[in-house]
Scaffold this active site. Structure first.
Site, PDB file in Angstrom:
ATOM      1  N   ARG A 141      47.459  51.398  38.957  1.00  0.00           N
ATOM      2  CA  ARG A 141      47.188  52.611  40.091  1.00  0.00           C
ATOM      3  C   ARG A 141      48.326  52.950  40.768  1.00  0.00           C
ATOM      4  O   ARG A 141      49.000  51.990  41.105  1.00  0.00           O
ATOM      5  CB  ARG A 141      46.151  52.430  40.862  1.00  0.00           C
ATOM      6  CG  ARG A 141      44.768  51.980  40.224  1.00  0.00           C
ATOM      7  CD  ARG A 141      43.804  51.692  41.187  1.00  0.00           C
ATOM      8  NE  ARG A 141      43.330  50.208  40.860  1.00  0.00           N
ATOM      9  CZ  ARG A 141      42.605  49.507  41.315  1.00  0.00           C
ATOM     10  NH1 ARG A 141      42.022  49.907  42.539  1.00  0.00           N
ATOM     11  NH2 ARG A 141      42.203  48.056  40.904  1.00  0.00           N
ATOM     12  N   GLY A 161      47.137  42.176  44.572  1.00  0.00           N
ATOM     13  CA  GLY A 161      46.817  41.425  43.035  1.00  0.00           C
ATOM     14  C   GLY A 161      46.969  42.816  42.372  1.00  0.00           C
ATOM     15  O   GLY A 161      47.816  43.506  42.371  1.00  0.00           O
ATOM     16  N   GLY A 172      50.502  38.241  45.678  1.00  0.00           N
ATOM     17  CA  GLY A 172      50.973  37.723  46.796  1.00  0.00           C
ATOM     18  C   GLY A 172      50.912  36.232  47.012  1.00  0.00           C
ATOM     19  O   GLY A 172      51.804  35.615  47.697  1.00  0.00           O
ATOM     20  N   HIS A 213      38.455  45.780  49.000  1.00  0.00           N
ATOM     21  CA  HIS A 213      38.907  44.143  49.210  1.00  0.00           C
ATOM     22  C   HIS A 213      38.464  43.538  50.723  1.00  0.00           C
ATOM     23  O   HIS A 213      39.202  42.645  51.170  1.00  0.00           O
ATOM     24  CB  HIS A 213      40.360  44.198  49.198  1.00  0.00           C
ATOM     25  CG  HIS A 213      40.893  44.583  47.883  1.00  0.00           C
ATOM     26  ND1 HIS A 213      42.089  45.175  47.637  1.00  0.00           N
ATOM     27  CD2 HIS A 213      40.517  44.293  46.789  1.00  0.00           C
ATOM     28  CE1 HIS A 213      42.426  45.295  46.471  1.00  0.00           C
ATOM     29  NE2 HIS A 213      41.589  44.828  45.588  1.00  0.00           N
ATOM     30  N   GLU A 228      37.105  34.886  47.797  1.00  0.00           N
ATOM     31  CA  GLU A 228      36.084  35.968  48.368  1.00  0.00           C
ATOM     32  C   GLU A 228      34.887  35.263  47.782  1.00  0.00           C
ATOM     33  O   GLU A 228      33.847  35.533  48.635  1.00  0.00           O
ATOM     34  CB  GLU A 228      36.272  37.343  47.317  1.00  0.00           C
ATOM     35  CG  GLU A 228      37.573  38.054  47.814  1.00  0.00           C
ATOM     36  CD  GLU A 228      38.075  38.982  46.745  1.00  0.00           C
ATOM     37  OE1 GLU A 228      38.742  38.640  45.580  1.00  0.00           O
ATOM     38  OE2 GLU A 228      37.723  40.213  46.896  1.00  0.00           O
ATOM     39  N   ARG A 252      28.208  40.236  45.095  1.00  0.00           N
ATOM     40  CA  ARG A 252      29.274  41.081  45.544  1.00  0.00           C
ATOM     41  C   ARG A 252      28.946  42.544  45.217  1.00  0.00           C
ATOM     42  O   ARG A 252      28.489  42.728  44.099  1.00  0.00           O
ATOM     43  CB  ARG A 252      30.684  40.696  44.638  1.00  0.00           C
ATOM     44  CG  ARG A 252      31.723  41.634  45.485  1.00  0.00           C
ATOM     45  CD  ARG A 252      32.996  41.523  44.571  1.00  0.00           C
ATOM     46  NE  ARG A 252      33.910  42.476  44.907  1.00  0.00           N
ATOM     47  CZ  ARG A 252      34.996  42.913  44.222  1.00  0.00           C
ATOM     48  NH1 ARG A 252      35.094  42.393  43.175  1.00  0.00           N
ATOM     49  NH2 ARG A 252      35.922  43.895  44.592  1.00  0.00           N
ATOM     50  N   ASN A 254      29.184  38.251  40.687  1.00  0.00           N
ATOM     51  CA  ASN A 254      29.967  39.398  40.738  1.00  0.00           C
ATOM     52  C   ASN A 254      29.751  40.184  39.331  1.00  0.00           C
ATOM     53  O   ASN A 254      30.527  39.864  38.449  1.00  0.00           O
ATOM     54  CB  ASN A 254      31.354  38.955  41.144  1.00  0.00           C
ATOM     55  CG  ASN A 254      32.404  40.213  41.271  1.00  0.00           C
ATOM     56  OD1 ASN A 254      32.097  41.342  40.902  1.00  0.00           O
ATOM     57  ND2 ASN A 254      33.486  39.970  41.503  1.00  0.00           N
TER      58      ASN A 254
HETATM   59  P1  AMP Z   1      44.687  39.383  41.154  1.00  0.00           P
HETATM   60  O1  AMP Z   1      44.154  40.667  40.768  1.00  0.00           O
HETATM   61  O2  AMP Z   1      44.503  39.022  42.420  1.00  0.00           O
HETATM   62  O3  AMP Z   1      43.838  38.397  40.104  1.00  0.00           O
HETATM   63  O4  AMP Z   1      46.181  39.127  40.472  1.00  0.00           O
HETATM   64  C1  AMP Z   1      46.332  39.331  39.026  1.00  0.00           C
HETATM   65  C2  AMP Z   1      48.070  39.620  39.217  1.00  0.00           C
HETATM   66  O5  AMP Z   1      48.677  38.672  39.925  1.00  0.00           O
HETATM   67  C3  AMP Z   1      48.505  39.499  37.767  1.00  0.00           C
HETATM   68  O6  AMP Z   1      48.366  40.868  36.974  1.00  0.00           O
HETATM   69  C4  AMP Z   1      49.932  39.398  38.011  1.00  0.00           C
HETATM   70  O7  AMP Z   1      50.895  40.537  38.036  1.00  0.00           O
HETATM   71  C5  AMP Z   1      50.140  38.450  39.356  1.00  0.00           C
HETATM   72  N1  AMP Z   1      50.566  37.334  38.953  1.00  0.00           N
HETATM   73  C6  AMP Z   1      49.542  35.941  38.573  1.00  0.00           C
HETATM   74  N2  AMP Z   1      50.176  34.880  38.720  1.00  0.00           N
HETATM   75  C7  AMP Z   1      51.530  35.329  38.796  1.00  0.00           C
HETATM   76  C8  AMP Z   1      52.859  34.510  38.996  1.00  0.00           C
HETATM   77  N3  AMP Z   1      52.879  33.086  38.831  1.00  0.00           N
HETATM   78  N4  AMP Z   1      53.837  35.096  39.220  1.00  0.00           N
HETATM   79  C9  AMP Z   1      53.891  36.572  39.504  1.00  0.00           C
HETATM   80  N5  AMP Z   1      52.689  37.218  39.568  1.00  0.00           N
HETATM   81  C10 AMP Z   1      51.503  36.567  39.127  1.00  0.00           C
END
Ligand code: AMP
Length: 398
Positions: free
Chosen positions: A242, A211, A334, A181, A385, A92, A7
Site C-alpha cells: 500500500r 508489519g 518492527g 490496528h 492481538e 476480531r 479472526n
Molecule cells: P506482519 O504483517 O506483522 O505479519 O508482518 C509481516 C512482514 O514482516 C513481512 O512481510 C516481512 O516484511 C516482515 N518480516 C518478518 N520477519 C522478518 C525478519 N526476520 N526480518 C525482516 N522483516 C521481517
C-alpha cells in the site's frame, strides 16, 4: 475459562484457544481457501510438535468452524472434550465506525450496527460477520464478544479525525479518519507501561506497528489522540503493497494517463504500491534487505522512503503531544528488522531519542533497546492481538 479467538477473512479463518486462568495459549490454527477448491485446516496444539492438517471441502465459514471444532475436540490434538468447555468466543471485527469505543457482547443490535459499517469496510466486515453468524449457529449458548480494530482510536479529538472536505460528507457518509490496528496499539501501550514500571496515564507514547500493513499512533495518558491510518487502511505509512499517503490529485492523473478508472487506480495503490511498487521485487523486507546487499539502488531508496515516512509521523506526534516518553516498535518488521529500526532512529538524538546499536541487535523479544542516556525509551514489544481479544472477551463475560 477457555476462550476461543476468531479472526475471519474472506477465504481464511485464524483461531486460538487460550486458558484465561493463566493466559496460556492452548492451541492455534488457520483455515485457508474457504469456499475455494483445496480448503485446508492447519491446527497446532501447544507443546505438540506435529501439526494436524486436514484437507476437506469447506464451502463456507460455518463449514470451517465445524472443522475447527472437531480439531479442538480431537483426542490427540484437541484441547477440550466438549465445546461446552469454551466459555466465550472473541471475534476480531475490523470496523465499528463511531458506534463502539470498546469491545462489546454481541447481540442483534451489535450485528445491525456492524452491518451498517459494511460500506466503510466492504472487504473486512462481511467475513467478520459470517464468522459471528457461524459461531452463533454452532455454539448458540456460548457468549460472543466483538473486539474492534477501530475502537481504540475513537478517543481521537475532532481536530485529528476530521478531513478538511465539505463537512456534509462527514455528516452524510461518515467520512472521517477512523484508524486501524487499534488492538495492537493498545496492547503494546499497556505492555510499555508495565516495562517502564509507570502508569499508562502518566505516559506519552508513540507506537509503531510496522508489519505488512503499518500504522503509527500517538497515545497520551493511555488514550489514542492520533493515528496514521485514515478512512481506510490505505492511508499513512508506506506499507508492503500500500502506498500510504499520496497527493489525492495523483489518482485522476494516473487514471487519465493510463486510461483506467479511479477504482483501478485505488487497486494499484492498495496492491501494487508501497515497498512492492517501489522495489519492483517484493513487499517482504527480508527480500528487500537481500536486494540492497546485492547493490539494488531502488531497494535502498524504498527502505529510505519507508523510514522517512515513519520518522515524519514520529516527529509530528512529538509535536502534537509536546514530548514523548517512549517509542515502541512492533509487528513483523518492527519486531524483527534491526536495520529498519536503526535507520528510523538515526538522526533523532537532538530529540532525546538514542538507539543502543548493540541492544538493538535482537528480534521478536520484549526488551528496551535505547541507550541508558536516551531521554526517550525505545522499546521492542512483540504484539499479541489475540491475547488482547481474549482478555477483553474474558473481562466482559466474567
Ligand atoms: P506482519 O504483517 O506483522 O505479519 O508482518 C509481516 C512482514 O514482516 C513481512 O512481510 C516481512 O516484511 C516482515 N518480516 C518478518 N520477519 C522478518 C525478519 N526476520 N526480518 C525482516 N522483516 C521481517
Amino acid at each position: 475459562m477457555k476462550v476461543l479467538v476468531i479472526n475471519c477473512g474472506s477465504s481464511s479463518l485464524k483461531y486460538q484457544v487460550l486458558d484465561m486462568s493463566n493466559e496460556s495459549l492452548l492451541a492455534k490454527g488457520l483455515v485457508e481457501r474457504i469456499g475455494i477448491e483445496g480448503s485446508v485446516l492447519k491446527h497446532e496444539k501447544t507443546n505438540v510438535e506435529e501439526k494436524f492438517i486436514q484437507e476437506t471441502p469447506m464451502n463456507d465459514h460455518k463449514d470451517a468452524i465445524e472443522n475447527v471444532m472437531e480439531a479442538l475436540k480431537d483426542p490427540v490434538y484437541g484441547v477440550v472434550k466438549s465445546m461446552d468447555e469454551i466459555g466465550a468466543v472473541g471475534h476480531r471485527v475490523v470496523h465499528a465506525g463511531e458506534k463502539y469505543a470498546h469491545s462489546v457482547m454481541i447481540d442483534a443490535d451489535v450485528i445491525a450496527a456492524l452491518e451498517e459499517c459494511i460500506p466503510l469496510a466492504p472487504l473486512h466486515n462481511p467475513p467478520n460477520l459470517l464468522g459471528i453468524a457461524a459461531c452463533q449457529a454452532l455454539m448458540p449458548n456460548t457468549p460472543q464478544v466483538g473486539v474492534f480494530d477501530t475502537a481504540f482510536h475513537q478517543t481521537m479529538p475532532p481536530e485529528s479525525y476530521t478531513y478538511a472536505i465539505p463537512y456534509e460528507y462527514y455528516e452524510k457518509y461518515g467520512i472521517r479518519r477512523y484508524g486501524f490496528h487499534g488492538t495492537s496499539h493498545k496492547y503494546v501501550a499497556e505492555r510499555a507501561a508495565f516495562m517502564l514500571a509507570a502508569n499508562l496515564e502518566d505516559l506519552k507514547l508513540i507506537t509503531c506497528h510496522l508489519g505488512n500493513g503499518a500504522s503509527v499512533s500517538a497515545i497520551k495518558r493511555g488514550k489514542c489522540i492520533d493515528t496514521s491510518m485514515g478512512f481506510t487502511p490505505l492511508a499513512g505509512l508506506v506499507m508492503g503493497t500500500r502506498s500510504g499517503n499520496v497527493d489525492p490529485g495523483i489518482i485522476s492523473f494516473i487514471a487519465d494517463k493510463e486510461g483506467i478508472t479511479g477504482d483501478e487506480v485505488l487497486e494499484i495503490l492498495n496492491k501494487r504500491s508501497g515497498m512492492l511498487g517501489l522495489t519492483g521485487i517484493s513487499s517482504d523486507f527480508r527480500d528487500i534487505a537481500e536486494a540492497i546487499e546485492d547493490g539494488n539502488e531502488r531497494a535502498a531508496l524504498a527502505l529510505n522512503v519507508f523510514a522517512h515516512r515513519v520518522r515524519f509521523f514520529i516527529g509530528a506526534y512529538i509535536a502534537e503531544m509536546n514530548g514523548v516518553d517512549a517509542i515502541i516498535f512492533t509487528a513483523g518488521v518492527g519486531e524483527n528488522d534491526v536495520n529498519v529500526r536503526d535507520i528510523i532512529c538515526s538522526e533523532l538524538g537532538n530529540l532525546g531519542i538514542k538507539l543502543d546499536l548493540i541492544k538493538n541487535k535482537v528480534r521478536g523479544k520484549e526488551t528496551i533497546i535505547s541507550r541508558d542516556d536516551s531521554k526517550v525509551s525505545i522499546l521492542l514489544i512483540p504484539t499479541n492481538e489475540e491475547l488482547m481479544i481474549a482478555r477483553d472477551t474474558y473481562a466482559l463475560v466474567k
